[in-house]
Write a protein that holds these residues in place. Structure first.
Motif, PDB file in Angstrom:
ATOM      1  N   UNK A  29       0.842  -1.187   0.000  1.00 40.45           N
ATOM      2  CA  UNK A  29       0.000   0.000   0.000  1.00 40.45           C
ATOM      3  C   UNK A  29       0.881   1.241   0.000  1.00 40.45           C
ATOM      4  N   UNK A  30       0.882   1.922  -1.135  1.00 39.89           N
ATOM      5  CA  UNK A  30       1.629   3.173  -1.260  1.00 39.89           C
ATOM      6  C   UNK A  30       0.738   4.321  -0.787  1.00 39.89           C
ATOM      7  N   UNK A  31       1.332   5.477  -0.606  1.00 35.37           N
ATOM      8  CA  UNK A  31       0.547   6.623  -0.133  1.00 35.37           C
ATOM      9  C   UNK A  31      -0.510   7.053  -1.142  1.00 35.37           C
ATOM     10  N   UNK A  32      -0.304   6.717  -2.417  1.00 33.76           N
ATOM     11  CA  UNK A  32      -1.297   7.103  -3.429  1.00 33.76           C
ATOM     12  C   UNK A  32      -2.100   5.912  -3.961  1.00 33.76           C
ATOM     13  N   UNK A  33      -2.081   4.778  -3.242  1.00 36.77           N
ATOM     14  CA  UNK A  33      -2.894   3.636  -3.636  1.00 36.77           C
ATOM     15  C   UNK A  33      -2.128   2.331  -3.551  1.00 36.77           C
ATOM     16  N   UNK A  34      -2.851   1.238  -3.772  1.00 39.02           N
ATOM     17  CA  UNK A  34      -2.252  -0.088  -3.700  1.00 39.02           C
ATOM     18  C   UNK A  34      -1.382  -0.362  -4.921  1.00 39.02           C
ATOM     19  N   UNK A  35      -0.300  -1.095  -4.684  1.00 39.51           N
ATOM     20  CA  UNK A  35       0.614  -1.498  -5.754  1.00 39.51           C
ATOM     21  C   UNK A  35       0.621  -3.010  -5.854  1.00 39.51           C
ATOM     22  N   UNK A  36       0.556  -3.507  -7.064  1.00 42.00           N
ATOM     23  CA  UNK A  36       0.781  -4.917  -7.339  1.00 42.00           C
ATOM     24  C   UNK A  36       1.967  -4.987  -8.277  1.00 42.00           C
ATOM     25  N   UNK A  44       9.944   1.658 -10.413  1.00 41.12           N
ATOM     26  CA  UNK A  44       9.070   2.498  -9.594  1.00 41.12           C
ATOM     27  C   UNK A  44       9.734   2.772  -8.252  1.00 41.12           C
ATOM     28  N   UNK A  45       9.463   3.945  -7.731  1.00 42.37           N
ATOM     29  CA  UNK A  45       9.793   4.293  -6.352  1.00 42.37           C
ATOM     30  C   UNK A  45       8.519   4.897  -5.775  1.00 42.37           C
ATOM     31  N   UNK A  74       9.325   1.830  -1.248  1.00 45.64           N
ATOM     32  CA  UNK A  74       9.681   0.676  -2.058  1.00 45.64           C
ATOM     33  C   UNK A  74      10.330   1.181  -3.330  1.00 45.64           C
ATOM     34  N   UNK A  75      11.384   0.492  -3.734  1.00 44.51           N
ATOM     35  CA  UNK A  75      12.063   0.773  -4.993  1.00 44.51           C
ATOM     36  C   UNK A  75      12.094  -0.541  -5.772  1.00 44.51           C
ATOM     37  N   UNK A  78      14.637  -3.781 -12.445  1.00 46.83           N
ATOM     38  CA  UNK A  78      15.337  -4.979 -12.925  1.00 46.83           C
ATOM     39  C   UNK A  78      15.060  -6.216 -12.052  1.00 46.83           C
ATOM     40  N   UNK A  79      13.799  -6.381 -11.684  1.00 52.21           N
ATOM     41  CA  UNK A  79      13.346  -7.522 -10.878  1.00 52.21           C
ATOM     42  C   UNK A  79      13.999  -7.608  -9.501  1.00 52.21           C
ATOM     43  N   UNK A  80      14.410  -6.475  -8.979  1.00 48.08           N
ATOM     44  CA  UNK A  80      14.888  -6.370  -7.606  1.00 48.08           C
ATOM     45  C   UNK A  80      14.031  -5.304  -6.912  1.00 48.08           C
ATOM     46  N   UNK A  81      13.431  -5.704  -5.796  1.00 44.91           N
ATOM     47  CA  UNK A  81      12.625  -4.767  -5.009  1.00 44.91           C
ATOM     48  C   UNK A  81      13.269  -4.611  -3.643  1.00 44.91           C
ATOM     49  N   UNK A  82      13.402  -3.376  -3.226  1.00 48.68           N
ATOM     50  CA  UNK A  82      13.915  -3.067  -1.899  1.00 48.68           C
ATOM     51  C   UNK A  82      12.880  -2.231  -1.179  1.00 48.68           C
ATOM     52  N   UNK A  83      12.528  -2.677   0.008  1.00 51.56           N
ATOM     53  CA  UNK A  83      11.659  -1.888   0.874  1.00 51.56           C
ATOM     54  C   UNK A  83      12.510  -1.447   2.048  1.00 51.56           C
ATOM     55  N   UNK A  84      12.574  -0.148   2.230  1.00 56.94           N
ATOM     56  CA  UNK A  84      13.257   0.427   3.377  1.00 56.94           C
ATOM     57  C   UNK A  84      12.157   0.990   4.265  1.00 56.94           C
TER      58      UNK A  84
END
Length: 142
Positions: A29-36, A44-45, A74-75, A78-84
């Motif tokens: 859940x991003x601040x501007x809506x859900x992300x799939x 995307x960031x 979330x960033x 290239x098929x790598x996702x990082x959530x800080x």
């Protein structure tokens, strides 16, 4: 496993790495809506709300992981996702009794803030309440 069909997901907090897994799907859940996010998604960031992050694991497509994420971003590229995140907790690691106590404490603090007309204290208590409710939800939804 074919790298074009999985996402390498890492969730880190100031306390260290909370989650590292190859996944087939991320829902956040991003601040501007859900992300799939699926493999090969465009870069995307996004900033994240206090909410659950759900993943579909690549090693067992019948297994979803639920993580209580308390803000951050979330960033994906290239098929790598990082959530800080400010904090994050796997559903299996949530102490439900402690989360319920935190919810009760936050609700009491909100009442105190309203009585004292203290908007800063109220805002902090509302964030604490959202975090506790998120943890309870993730625990119950596992």
């Amino acid at each position: 496993m074919d790298a074009n069909h999985v996402i390498s997901l890492n969730i880190v907090t100031p306390d260290g790495q909370v989650y590292s897994q190859d996944v087939k799907r991320i829902i956040a859940r991003a601040t501007d809506g859900d992300l799939g996010i699926l493999p090969n998604h465009f870069p995307i960031i996004a900033t994240l709300k206090i909410a659950e992050v759900r993943t579909l694991r690549a090693d067992d497509v019948n297994r979803e992981d639920a993580i209580a994420v308390n803000g951050g971003y979330i960033e994906f590229k290239d098929n790598v996702a990082n959530i800080v995140a400010n904090s994050a907790e796997l559903a299996a690691n949530i102490d439900l009794r402690r989360a319920r106590y935190a919810k009760q404490r936050a609700e009491a603090h909100i009442k105190q803030a309203v009585a004292k007309n203290d908007p800063d204290y109220r805002r902090r208590a509302e964030v604490a309440l959202a975090r506790a409710v998120n943890r309870i939800h993730v625990y119950n939804d596992r």
